[in-house]
Design a protein around this motif. Structure first.
Motif, PDB file in Angstrom:
ATOM      1  N   ILE A 132       0.848  -1.194   0.000  1.00 31.35           N
ATOM      2  CA  ILE A 132       0.000   0.000   0.000  1.00 31.35           C
ATOM      3  C   ILE A 132       0.880   1.239   0.000  1.00 31.35           C
ATOM      4  CG2 ILE A 132      -1.804   1.267   1.227  1.00 31.35           C
ATOM      5  CD1 ILE A 132      -2.588  -1.362   2.586  1.00 31.35           C
ATOM      6  N   THR A 133       0.595   2.172  -0.882  1.00 30.01           N
ATOM      7  CA  THR A 133       1.314   3.444  -0.903  1.00 30.01           C
ATOM      8  C   THR A 133       0.320   4.586  -1.080  1.00 30.01           C
ATOM      9  OG1 THR A 133       1.678   3.250  -3.306  1.00 30.01           O
ATOM     10  CG2 THR A 133       3.425   2.458  -1.873  1.00 30.01           C
ATOM     11  N   GLY A 134       0.584   5.697  -0.413  1.00 35.50           N
ATOM     12  CA  GLY A 134      -0.206   6.914  -0.605  1.00 35.50           C
ATOM     13  C   GLY A 134      -1.336   7.131   0.378  1.00 35.50           C
ATOM     14  N   ALA A 185       7.192  -3.308  -9.160  1.00 38.18           N
ATOM     15  CA  ALA A 185       6.283  -2.604  -8.281  1.00 38.18           C
ATOM     16  C   ALA A 185       6.659  -1.132  -8.202  1.00 38.18           C
ATOM     17  CB  ALA A 185       6.330  -3.227  -6.882  1.00 38.18           C
ATOM     18  N   LYS A 186       7.956  -0.850  -8.225  1.00 41.45           N
ATOM     19  CA  LYS A 186       8.416   0.530  -8.132  1.00 41.45           C
ATOM     20  C   LYS A 186       7.978   1.351  -9.325  1.00 41.45           C
ATOM     21  CE  LYS A 186      12.670   3.169  -7.347  1.00 41.45           C
ATOM     22  NZ  LYS A 186      14.109   3.090  -7.141  1.00 41.45           N
ATOM     23  N   SER A 187       7.923   0.749 -10.490  1.00 48.79           N
ATOM     24  CA  SER A 187       7.608   1.470 -11.699  1.00 48.79           C
ATOM     25  C   SER A 187       6.116   1.532 -12.016  1.00 48.79           C
ATOM     26  CB  SER A 187       8.345   0.836 -12.879  1.00 48.79           C
ATOM     27  OG  SER A 187       7.913  -0.496 -13.078  1.00 48.79           O
ATOM     28  N   ARG A 188       5.302   0.806 -11.243  1.00 47.23           N
ATOM     29  CA  ARG A 188       3.877   0.768 -11.551  1.00 47.23           C
ATOM     30  C   ARG A 188       3.189   2.069 -11.199  1.00 47.23           C
ATOM     31  NH1 ARG A 188       2.861  -5.269  -9.018  1.00 47.23           N
ATOM     32  NH2 ARG A 188       3.596  -6.438 -10.793  1.00 47.23           N
ATOM     33  N   LEU A 228       6.335  -2.940  -2.890  1.00 49.36           N
ATOM     34  CA  LEU A 228       6.487  -1.535  -2.509  1.00 49.36           C
ATOM     35  C   LEU A 228       7.674  -0.878  -3.203  1.00 49.36           C
ATOM     36  CD1 LEU A 228       5.995  -1.965   1.346  1.00 49.36           C
ATOM     37  CD2 LEU A 228       4.375  -0.853  -0.221  1.00 49.36           C
ATOM     38  N   PRO A 229       7.591   0.422  -3.446  1.00 47.37           N
ATOM     39  CA  PRO A 229       8.782   1.151  -3.900  1.00 47.37           C
ATOM     40  C   PRO A 229       9.858   1.126  -2.818  1.00 47.37           C
ATOM     41  CG  PRO A 229       6.773   2.452  -4.220  1.00 47.37           C
ATOM     42  CD  PRO A 229       6.396   1.281  -3.366  1.00 47.37           C
TER      43      PRO A 229
END
Length: 219
Positions: free
Chosen positions: A144-146, A216-219, A199-200
């Motif tokens: 989860i990010t953001g 995942a970092k580039s998505r 996750l990034p």
């Protein structure tokens, strides 16, 4: 008692997509039925409704006992498929989760046991590993990010972009010696690395590693 779960999930999906930019990658990785342990990093109070909105099947959550007082508040949480457990994810929590898995439910576990104060992965707790070892249910990692970018009071109107990367489910191997502490640590490391992979780099914290998870970092 899950009277509010489905209307609540529908409302969350509406708000997160209309008043925000919720991006979900990997829904096709979610097994449509059968017992499932869903694991993710924990950034904010916005994470559980985000997971509920992102998942194509119902998810049961384990919440700390303090959330269920007074009784009216407890009824509300139970209506959203949240079950009270010891926040340390001890024996009682594992038992509660095993009962849900025995009913072929998907159970959400935040292995860190708390929200990360720096929005990076912190050391996981062994309870999640014991649950995976005891049940042998597939484990579904989510990054989860953001969700930390907006306060939970503004949950219906996030007004920002956030993302959930859903990885491939896996079943921890049966290790020699049974469910020992050493085995639990090995399985916990596997679980946390699978979350980190989604996750990034800047979110990986204790489980950072170079050259892995670039997709995942580039998505």
């Amino acid at each position: 008692m899950t009277t509010l779960y489905y209307p609540g999930r529908a409302l969350a999906r509406f708000c997160f997509n209309v008043f925000g930019r919720m991006e979900v990658i990997g829904r096709e990785n979610v097994p449509p039925y059968g017992p499932l342990i869903v694991v993710a990093n924990h950034l904010s109070y916005n994470d559980p409704p985000s997971v509920a909105a992102a998942m194509p099947r119902p998810v049961s959550f384990l919440g700390k006992q303090e959330l269920f007082e007074p009784a009216a508040k407890g009824w509300l949480f139970r209506s959203f498929r949240v079950y009270p457990v010891d926040r340390s994810f001890g024996v009682s929590a594992v038992r509660a989760a095993l009962e849900l898995l025995a009913r072929d439910e998907a159970v959400m576990v935040f292995p860190e046991g708390q929200r990360s104060p720096e929005q990076k992965l912190i050391k996981g707790m062994a309870g999640a590993a014991y649950l995976a070892m005891k049940s042998q249910a597939p484990v579904l990692p989510i990054g989860i990010t953001g969700t930390e970018k907006f306060p939970h009071q503004r949950m219906p109107f996030p007004l920002c972009r956030f993302r959930l990367n859903i990885g491939q489910p896996f079943t921890p191997p049966v290790l020699e010696g049974g469910q020992t502490r050493v085995a639990a640590e090995a399985v916990l490391e596997m679980i946390m690395q699978r979350i980190a992979y989604q996750l990034p780099e800047e979110y990986r914290g204790e489980y950072g590693f170079g050259g892995v998870g670039e997709s995942a970092k580039s998505r």
